[in-house]
Design a protein around this motif. Structure first.
Motif, short mmCIF file in Angstrom:
data_model
loop_
_atom_site.label_atom_id
_atom_site.label_comp_id
_atom_site.label_asym_id
_atom_site.label_seq_id
_atom_site.Cartn_x
_atom_site.Cartn_y
_atom_site.Cartn_z
N VAL A 1 39.34 39.52 49.59
CA VAL A 1 38.60 40.55 50.38
C VAL A 1 37.08 40.77 50.76
O VAL A 1 36.68 41.09 51.72
N LEU A 2 36.28 40.28 50.03
CA LEU A 2 34.94 39.89 50.19
C LEU A 2 34.24 39.45 50.99
O LEU A 2 33.35 38.72 50.65
N GLU A 3 35.27 37.74 50.79
CA GLU A 3 35.35 36.43 51.44
C GLU A 3 34.00 36.14 50.68
O GLU A 3 33.40 35.18 51.47
N GLN A 4 33.99 35.99 49.07
CA GLN A 4 32.50 35.57 48.40
C GLN A 4 33.96 35.10 47.21
O GLN A 4 34.39 35.81 46.72
N PRO A 5 33.62 33.99 46.37
CA PRO A 5 33.77 33.58 45.33
C PRO A 5 33.22 34.77 43.67
O PRO A 5 32.08 34.83 44.07
N VAL A 6 34.51 34.92 43.43
CA VAL A 6 33.89 36.29 42.54
C VAL A 6 34.91 35.41 40.83
O VAL A 6 35.35 34.70 40.82
N LYS A 7 33.47 35.83 39.64
CA LYS A 7 33.25 34.53 38.61
C LYS A 7 34.30 36.32 37.63
O LYS A 7 33.55 37.08 37.41
N TRP A 8 35.49 36.32 36.72
CA TRP A 8 36.00 36.69 35.89
C TRP A 8 35.58 36.06 34.26
O TRP A 8 36.40 35.09 34.08
#
Ligand code: MCN
Ligand code: CUN
Length: 798
Positions: free
Chosen positions: A281-288
């Motif tokens: 959705v954000l077009e950015q890498p996301v870390k969890w």
């Protein structure tokens, strides 16, 4: 008795020095691990990477009235607050579990267990995300929870799964196996019957590395890359594709170094999906990356089986029938990670190592307001519970008949000549020699001497009682076959691809995924053995769906039985092609080329000095390829095993039980294992040591507990006790070798055996210390207070 092709006999072959079968090759992967150069999910850093923190419910059962993320959104650095509503837009609010249930990714209407995922905060920094999560205001309407499986099945129990159409109770499924009537008849006719109730408590795999993911959607390539803690990257990619609608070839799952799995990293968790979806959705890498308590409180647990065991026998100890009734707590969703046609895992082999004519098991499973799971923690799909049941019951029977438990075992063992053996529930054991393993274990443990010492202590009214426990277990590992075993419909085969490069070095890629088991070493050893190469000339890669052949992953000790077989078969395919090239190089007839396992070389029949190595052949394949031959030297194999493998072992545990404090000390701990032909004895030894430690944790300390409100009271390392070096005794290990007749290199799995086999041996030992005073069972975990209660009830406490 070993396999096709003459198969290697490792005890003989452990000497050729190239790092093949049976050699104690040092683990290749350890160089990077011990120098801090491992690469785990949390080490993955990408430009512009955002961080995700999950908002979790403090209540176990509650309706969500409102979620207000405005205070979080107002914070500097918070990029987004996601709820189920946002995910609904992308059809990602729910996900299928591996057992065909539907689990909320973020809670849509009703929370069903404590710490369930309610919302996600995405921020520029992990700490901001964490602070933001605390500022998401959720209004709950708290409902009555139900945490015990038997309470959940009461008529007036609160209904947990209102989301399932027409569901009126918390019952999930009933399952049965065996012949109920024949078993009942055997019980009627038997001289002796015994019965015992036992609870196999809820455990957690608790790997050092918790679960985590980095989702990275690249709009330029329209491709989603997810680095995640996965024991099964390929099947996870397939499921991701099915859930998200993103085509499978546009998804890449990378499982880099994994800091322990133990079954915890087989299921798909909401956090993975949220990280991937947020990045899309954000077009950015996301870390969890989850914290420790999130890991214990919400990810796949193990066991939670409430069992009643019964045995019918003749007065001289011949077992006629075994029967069991089980109540299983599966938590809020049916999300056990196991082959989909096996609702009760492989509990079917509850007749264990014994030749019993009649057997019957019935089982019911219930939803409760607790975290979902049920299969994990070195278990081979419920064999752990089955082995515990039968090995405990044999001890109960021995005590009832007042005979030595070794006598009951010997009298009832399936004999070596009975293999392949079909069990009364229709399972086909490949090979075994149970009595030899028991004999060796008893000898190593100085069994007779300890029996005498035990008697002396009873006569002298000693402060510390001695107990001797035995377990002669049979494991079942290596799922498929694909016809009976599948994960979400995909048949459980596995794969290997071998490429020999022009200079004679090799890259091997496999469909399984090491989490610490040492595959980068042991799979190279299989190739070294089968191609006459040096183990250092082979690199093993895994865990990247873009490059590795499709496989079903590592769990259920299936890597050696399935991918190990694929590796051997692929090696032999390379060997066949190598013969063609050797014939060309040696100017001989292809039919005259022989391969010598000892030297690892190819030579002309009858002329051993006209020989050529695989390195020279590799050069030939690329630089002097025979006319009409396809250039290159490589092979792929997808292996569907004809059957599972049945490793086994005999463990003997001697304990001292303190009558004043209830403390249990290990006096002796002997483990004899048989995993067929052994690839790397040192790796096996490491597997056994680790697994025994986990067996001790199971028997003595570990338990995920809940209070009546559904609060997890054993959800962190203050309250969920793991054994440390302080609690672990010296182990004495031994082995016998009974090859699997159907496996290309005669090997069976071993990774789970020690955790499956040791808990009943330990409980048998503690019970044995008190058996003379009538104690027939002590529940796990056998903490000092539990043991002291048993001593007190038996009049033994001081
Ligand atoms: N091996 C061998 N000779 C044999 C059998 C096995 O040398 N005859 C070696 C294998 O080559 C492999 C190791 O022993 O390197 C374990 O092999 P196997 O029994 O095939 O099990 P898997 O590799 O499939 O590992 C899975 C198993 C499971 S299901 C759990 S749970 C578990 C376990 O392994 N999780 C582990 N051991 C673990 N060890 C570590 N360090 N970390 C985990 O997460
Ligand atoms: Cu059951 S724990 Mo192991 O099979 O990954």
């Amino acid at each position: 008795q070993h396999a096709e092709d003459g198969g290697p006999q490792p005890e003989k072959h452990c000497g050729h020095g190239r790092g093949g079968m049976g050699e104690e090759v040092r683990r290749k992967e350890d160089q990077r691990f011990i120098t801090g150069r491992g690469n785990y999910v949390d080490d993955v850093k990408k430009p512009g990477m955002l961080h995700c923190e999950l908002v979790r419910s403090p209540h176990a059962h509650a309706r969500i009235e409102e979620i207000d993320g405005s205070r979080a959104m107002d914070m500097d650095g918070v990029v987004a607050v996601l709820t189920a509503e946002d995910l609904l837009e992308y059809d990602l609010a729910t996900m299928p579990t591996l057992m065909d249930d539907t689990q909320d990714v973020l809670v849509n209407d009703k929370v069903k267990f404590q710490s369930q995922e309610v919302a996600a905060v995405i921020a520029e920094d992990r700490y901001v995300a964490k602070d933001g999560a605390e500022k998401v205001d959720v209004t709950y309407d708290v409902l009555d929870p139900v945490v015990d499986a038997d309470d959940a099945l009461e008529d007036d129990a609160p209904l947990i799964r209102e989301d399932i159409e027409d569901k009126e109770d918390n019952h999930i499924f009933d399952w049965e196996t065996g012949d109920e009537e024949a078993t009942a008849q055997a019980f009627e006719e038997a001289d002796v019957t015994v019965e015992e109730e036992m609870f196999y408590q809820r455990l957690h795999p608790a790997p050092i590395e918790t679960c985590g993911a980095v989702g990275d959607y690249d709009p330029g390539k329209d491709k989603l890359t997810v680095h995640m803690t996965s024991q099964a990257p390929h099947i996870h990619r397939t499921l991701f594709a099915q859930v998200s609608g993103i085509p499978e070839h546009k998804i890449r799952i990378v499982s880099p170094d994994v800091g322990g799995g133990f079954g915890n990293k087989v299921p798909i968790y909401p956090g993975y999906v949220v990280a991937a979806a947020a990045s899309y959705v954000l077009e950015q890498p996301v870390k969890w990356v989850e914290e420790r308590s999130e890991n214990i409180q919400t990810t796949g647990f193990a066991r939670d089986y409430d069992m009643t065991g019964e045995i019918a026998a003749t007065e001289d100890g011949e077992i006629l029938a075994v029967r069991t009734d089980v109540l299983a707590n599966h938590g809020a969703y049916n999300a056990a990670a196991q082959p989909s046609k096996f609702p009760a895992g492989f509990f079917n082999i509850f007749t264990g190592s014994y030749d019993i004519d009649a057997a019957y098991a019935s089982l019911s499973a219930a939803y409760t307001n607790t975290a979902p799971g049920g299969i994990a923690y070195r278990c081979s799909f419920r064999v752990t519970e089955a082995v515990y049941l039968i090995e405990r019951m044999v001890k109960v029977l021995a005590d009832e008949l007042e005979v030595d438990p070794t006598e009951i075992r010997r009298k009832n063992f399936i004999q070596p000549e009975q293999f392949p053996y079909e069990s009364p529930t229709g399972w086909n054991y490949d090979s075994g020699d149970y009595e030899s393993a028991l004999d060796l274990a008893l000898e190593m443990a100085e069994y007779e001497e300890y029996r005498e010492e035990q008697q002396r202590r009873i006569e002298n009214d000693a402060d510390k009682l001695l107990g001797i426990g035995i377990s002669s277990f049979t494991e079942v590992v290596g799922a498929g076959p694909g016809k009976t075993c599948d994960i979400a419909g995909v048949e459980m085969f596995d794969s290997a691809e071998i490429r020999i490069h022009p200079t004679g070095k090799a890259t091997v890629r496999v469909g399984v995924q090491t989490q610490g088991q040492g595959h980068e070493t042991t799979f190279a050893q299989i190739v070294a053995e089968e191609l006459g190469m040096d183990v250092d000339d082979i690199v093993v890669e895994h865990g990247d769906t873009d490059t590795d052949p499709y496989g079903l992953g590592t769990y259920g000790s299936r890597s050696t039985p399935v991918a190990g077989a694929a590796t051997a078969v692929a090696s032999r395919k390379v060997r066949d092609k190598a013969k063609t090239i050797a014939a060309n190089e040696l100017e001989a007839d292809e039919g005259d080329i022989e391969w010598d396992r000892e030297s690892g070389e190819f030579h002309v029949a009858g002329a051993p000095d006209r020989s050529i190595t695989i390195t020279e052949i590799a050069a030939g394949a690329y630089m002097n390829n025979p006319a009409g031959e396809e250039p290159g030297l490589e092979a792929v194999n997808y292996y569907d095993p004809p059957e599972m493998t049945y490793p086994f072992g005999s463990y003997v545990v001697v304990v001292e039980v303190d009558r004043e404090t209830g403390e249990v000390e290990f006096e002796k701990f002997v483990a004899v294992d048989d995993c067929g032909n052994r690839i790397n004895p040192m790796v096996i030894e490491g597997q056994i040591h680790g697994g025994l430690a986990q067996g001790i944790g199971t028997a003595m300390m570990e338990h995920v507990t809940y209070d009546d409100n559904g609060n997890v009271t054993g959800g962190d390392f203050m309250n969920y006790l793991l054994p440390t070096a302080m609690e672990i005794p010296e182990f004495e290990t031994g082995h016998t070798v009974t090859p699997s007749p159907h496996h290309p290199i005669g090997a069976k799995g071993v990774g789970e055996s020690p955790t499956v086999g040791s808990p009943p041996a330990i409980v048998n030992a503690v019970v044995d210390a008190m058996a003379h005073a009538g104690v027939s069972h002590v529940e796990m975990p056998m903490t000092p207070d539990v043991v002291w209660e048993a001593l007190d009830e038996a009049g033994l406490a001081q």
